[in-house]
Design an enzyme around this catalytic site. Sequence first.
Site, short mmCIF file in Angstrom:
data_model
loop_
_atom_site.label_atom_id
_atom_site.label_comp_id
_atom_site.label_asym_id
_atom_site.label_seq_id
_atom_site.Cartn_x
_atom_site.Cartn_y
_atom_site.Cartn_z
N LYS A 149 0.90 -1.15 0.10
CA LYS A 149 0.03 -0.08 0.07
C LYS A 149 1.01 1.10 -0.05
O LYS A 149 1.15 1.67 1.04
CB LYS A 149 -1.02 -0.05 1.36
CG LYS A 149 -2.18 0.70 1.08
CD LYS A 149 -3.20 0.31 2.05
CE LYS A 149 -4.21 1.21 2.11
NZ LYS A 149 -5.09 1.44 0.68
N GLU A 182 -8.97 -6.16 -9.15
CA GLU A 182 -9.68 -5.31 -8.17
C GLU A 182 -10.19 -4.02 -8.87
O GLU A 182 -9.90 -4.00 -9.96
CB GLU A 182 -9.00 -5.26 -6.99
CG GLU A 182 -7.53 -4.35 -7.15
CD GLU A 182 -6.64 -4.06 -5.89
OE1 GLU A 182 -7.25 -4.07 -4.80
OE2 GLU A 182 -5.53 -3.65 -6.01
C1 LIG Z 1 -6.37 -0.84 -4.31
C2 LIG Z 1 -7.32 -1.15 -3.12
N1 LIG Z 1 -7.80 -2.38 -3.23
C3 LIG Z 1 -8.41 -2.62 -2.05
C4 LIG Z 1 -8.83 -1.89 -0.97
C5 LIG Z 1 -9.54 -2.18 0.33
O1 LIG Z 1 -8.70 -2.43 1.40
P1 LIG Z 1 -9.18 -2.50 2.51
O2 LIG Z 1 -10.50 -3.29 2.88
O3 LIG Z 1 -8.12 -2.99 3.37
O4 LIG Z 1 -9.53 -1.08 3.06
C6 LIG Z 1 -8.00 -0.40 -1.02
C7 LIG Z 1 -8.35 0.41 0.17
O5 LIG Z 1 -7.67 0.90 0.63
C8 LIG Z 1 -7.18 -0.11 -2.13
O6 LIG Z 1 -6.70 0.98 -1.90
#
Ligand SMILES: Cc1ncc(COP(=O)(O)O)c(C=O)c1O
Length: 290
Positions: A149, A182
């Site tokens: 991230k 995603e």
């Molecule tokens: C690219 C991406 N995919 C999926 C998610 C969902 O992740 P989470 O449920 O941990 O917020 C996020 C959220 O920040 C994201 O930026």
Amino acid sequence: MKIFIDGKYYSEQNAKISVFDHGLLYGDGIFEGIRAYNGRVFKLKEHIDRLFYSAKAILLDIPMTHAQIMKAVVDTCRQNKLRNGYIRLVVTRGIGTLGLNPNRCKKPSVIVIAGKIQLYPPEYYKNGLDIITVATTRNLHNALNPAIKSLNYLNNILAKIEANNGGVEEAIMLNSEGYVAECTGDNIFIVKGNQLFTPPLSAGALYGITREVVINLAKDSGMNVSEPNLTRYDIYNADECFLTGTGAELIPVVKIDGRVIGTGKPGAVTKQLVTKYHTLTNGSGEPIYP
Ligand SMILES: Cc1ncc(COP(=O)(O)O)c(C=O)c1O
């Protein structure tokens, strides 16, 4: 608003980071988006774990321990009298030179912002989203692993621009093999019969914390959950589809690339999972006001 930067609190006007910080110059850093519900920080430990995994992957030495960061997040919520809201936790590589060598950055900076977020207007939660697949491919594992991230979200932003240009709010991103990875800021799920499917993390998705919670809620309610590679054909022919993310929570999808999904209305399984998710978010988490 009081913003935490490296152990001190600053007002919004005074919360500043150097123009030589490599977080700004190169997107060299990592972050977490976390939510507070009802005076508790939801899945805080899981978010901090993921932050440390991202840090390890980019060889970033966070100058605080796991426990210290958890405390900084909770304290920042308390300083801002937050009970319900959104917390942005950022760790930048820190101040360096104009060259990109990260070894010149002496100390990473830790920032916590506790505020509010509303990703989508309420009518989308009620009626469902219309989304499209975009041409921007999800980052390759061996280039910039989607599990990290990182502060470099240009891959996602380019896809979001395509979604905006197409007149919709969110985009499905495929990986280089053409499988569904995603969305730009959310994981994706489909329902077919009594089965719940979501792409495997190896397809190029973030290890979503909401994704994990939803998988467990579905398993607990007797559903069969699996993570096969999914094509657009699978998604078009699903009974239901929804997205998950800390910011978005669970949001139904009713149209993809012009194909109506299921009945064209948020489905029963999605609605059930939304209710279960809210029960969990409202009743668990790290207390801000013990
Ligand atoms: C690219 C991406 N995919 C999926 C998610 C969902 O992740 P989470 O449920 O941990 O917020 C996020 C959220 O920040 C994201 O930026």
